[in-house]
Scaffold this motif. Structure first.
Motif, PDB file in Angstrom:
ATOM      1  N   ALA A   1      30.442  31.443  37.929  1.00  0.00           N
ATOM      2  CA  ALA A   1      30.885  30.170  38.796  1.00  0.00           C
ATOM      3  C   ALA A   1      31.930  30.326  39.839  1.00  0.00           C
ATOM      4  O   ALA A   1      32.751  29.435  39.925  1.00  0.00           O
ATOM      5  N   GLY A   2      32.192  31.553  40.403  1.00  0.00           N
ATOM      6  CA  GLY A   2      32.923  31.821  41.357  1.00  0.00           C
ATOM      7  C   GLY A   2      34.424  31.818  40.987  1.00  0.00           C
ATOM      8  O   GLY A   2      35.438  31.759  41.851  1.00  0.00           O
ATOM      9  N   LYS A   3      34.774  32.129  39.708  1.00  0.00           N
ATOM     10  CA  LYS A   3      36.105  32.001  39.153  1.00  0.00           C
ATOM     11  C   LYS A   3      36.937  33.368  39.325  1.00  0.00           C
ATOM     12  O   LYS A   3      38.045  33.527  39.263  1.00  0.00           O
ATOM     13  N   MET A   4      35.937  34.458  39.547  1.00  0.00           N
ATOM     14  CA  MET A   4      36.478  35.641  39.793  1.00  0.00           C
ATOM     15  C   MET A   4      35.951  36.744  40.418  1.00  0.00           C
ATOM     16  O   MET A   4      34.708  36.230  41.180  1.00  0.00           O
ATOM     17  N   SER A   5      36.317  37.806  40.888  1.00  0.00           N
ATOM     18  CA  SER A   5      35.601  38.778  41.972  1.00  0.00           C
ATOM     19  C   SER A   5      34.720  39.299  41.271  1.00  0.00           C
ATOM     20  O   SER A   5      34.521  39.408  39.980  1.00  0.00           O
ATOM     21  N   LYS A   6      33.502  39.862  42.077  1.00  0.00           N
ATOM     22  CA  LYS A   6      32.551  40.481  41.646  1.00  0.00           C
ATOM     23  C   LYS A   6      33.025  42.169  41.080  1.00  0.00           C
ATOM     24  O   LYS A   6      32.597  42.599  40.309  1.00  0.00           O
ATOM     25  N   TYR A   7      34.144  42.454  41.577  1.00  0.00           N
ATOM     26  CA  TYR A   7      34.643  43.984  41.312  1.00  0.00           C
ATOM     27  C   TYR A   7      35.231  43.624  39.675  1.00  0.00           C
ATOM     28  O   TYR A   7      34.775  44.584  38.861  1.00  0.00           O
ATOM     29  N   ALA A   8      35.906  42.610  39.422  1.00  0.00           N
ATOM     30  CA  ALA A   8      36.007  42.386  37.870  1.00  0.00           C
ATOM     31  C   ALA A   8      35.039  42.253  37.091  1.00  0.00           C
ATOM     32  O   ALA A   8      34.853  42.702  35.852  1.00  0.00           O
ATOM     33  N   LEU A   9      33.844  41.686  37.445  1.00  0.00           N
ATOM     34  CA  LEU A   9      32.839  41.458  36.776  1.00  0.00           C
ATOM     35  C   LEU A   9      32.060  42.826  36.350  1.00  0.00           C
ATOM     36  O   LEU A   9      31.691  43.126  35.367  1.00  0.00           O
TER      37      LEU A   9
ATOM     38  N   LEU B   1      39.444  38.114  31.891  1.00  0.00           N
ATOM     39  CA  LEU B   1      40.804  37.546  32.145  1.00  0.00           C
ATOM     40  C   LEU B   1      41.316  38.246  33.562  1.00  0.00           C
ATOM     41  O   LEU B   1      41.335  39.493  33.549  1.00  0.00           O
ATOM     42  N   GLU B   2      41.835  37.557  34.653  1.00  0.00           N
ATOM     43  CA  GLU B   2      42.158  38.046  35.802  1.00  0.00           C
ATOM     44  C   GLU B   2      43.596  37.524  35.809  1.00  0.00           C
ATOM     45  O   GLU B   2      44.077  36.450  35.657  1.00  0.00           O
ATOM     46  N   PRO B   3      44.794  38.526  36.369  1.00  0.00           N
ATOM     47  CA  PRO B   3      46.015  37.974  36.713  1.00  0.00           C
ATOM     48  C   PRO B   3      46.018  36.842  37.687  1.00  0.00           C
ATOM     49  O   PRO B   3      45.430  37.117  38.669  1.00  0.00           O
ATOM     50  N   GLU B   4      47.026  35.952  37.712  1.00  0.00           N
ATOM     51  CA  GLU B   4      47.239  35.212  38.655  1.00  0.00           C
ATOM     52  C   GLU B   4      47.870  35.706  39.883  1.00  0.00           C
ATOM     53  O   GLU B   4      48.779  36.689  39.695  1.00  0.00           O
ATOM     54  N   THR B   5      47.392  35.364  41.017  1.00  0.00           N
ATOM     55  CA  THR B   5      47.720  36.234  42.273  1.00  0.00           C
ATOM     56  C   THR B   5      48.411  34.979  43.165  1.00  0.00           C
ATOM     57  O   THR B   5      48.015  33.684  43.159  1.00  0.00           O
ATOM     58  N   ASP B   6      49.261  35.299  43.780  1.00  0.00           N
ATOM     59  CA  ASP B   6      50.084  34.411  44.934  1.00  0.00           C
ATOM     60  C   ASP B   6      49.610  34.800  46.196  1.00  0.00           C
ATOM     61  O   ASP B   6      50.212  35.766  46.875  1.00  0.00           O
ATOM     62  N   ASP B   7      48.764  34.032  46.825  1.00  0.00           N
ATOM     63  CA  ASP B   7      48.151  34.402  48.074  1.00  0.00           C
ATOM     64  C   ASP B   7      49.130  33.537  49.205  1.00  0.00           C
ATOM     65  O   ASP B   7      49.572  32.908  49.039  1.00  0.00           O
TER      66      ASP B   7
END
Length: 71
Positions: free
Chosen positions: A15-23, A65-71
């Motif tokens: 549901a758009g919560k993470m990148s396709k790379y992470a998947l 689980l992905e780390p939080e990023t500060d964009d």
């Protein structure tokens, strides 16, 4: 078997919560775990490990689980 396997939508999986790379990385790692388990248990699985891994993520048996990023 996977004769009529339909590819799940990426949006359905996370549901758009993470990148396709992470998947892709998570599915590859889980498929490797499944393969290793099959070899150590001498078990036989009907489906390919990647298909099993994708289904597990689709059914929310595992979370990515992905780390939080500060964009």
């Amino acid at each position: 078997m996977y004769d009529h396997y339909t590819r799940p939508s990426v949006d359905d999986i996370f549901a758009g919560k993470m990148s396709k790379y992470a998947l892709a990385i998570a599915v590859a790692k889980r498929a490797r775990q499944i393969t290793d388990d099959m070899q150590s248990d001498k078990g036989k699985v009907c489906d390919k490990p990647v298909i099993v891994a994708v289904d597990e993520f689709k059914d929310h048996k595992y979370a990515i689980l992905e780390p939080e990023t500060d964009d």
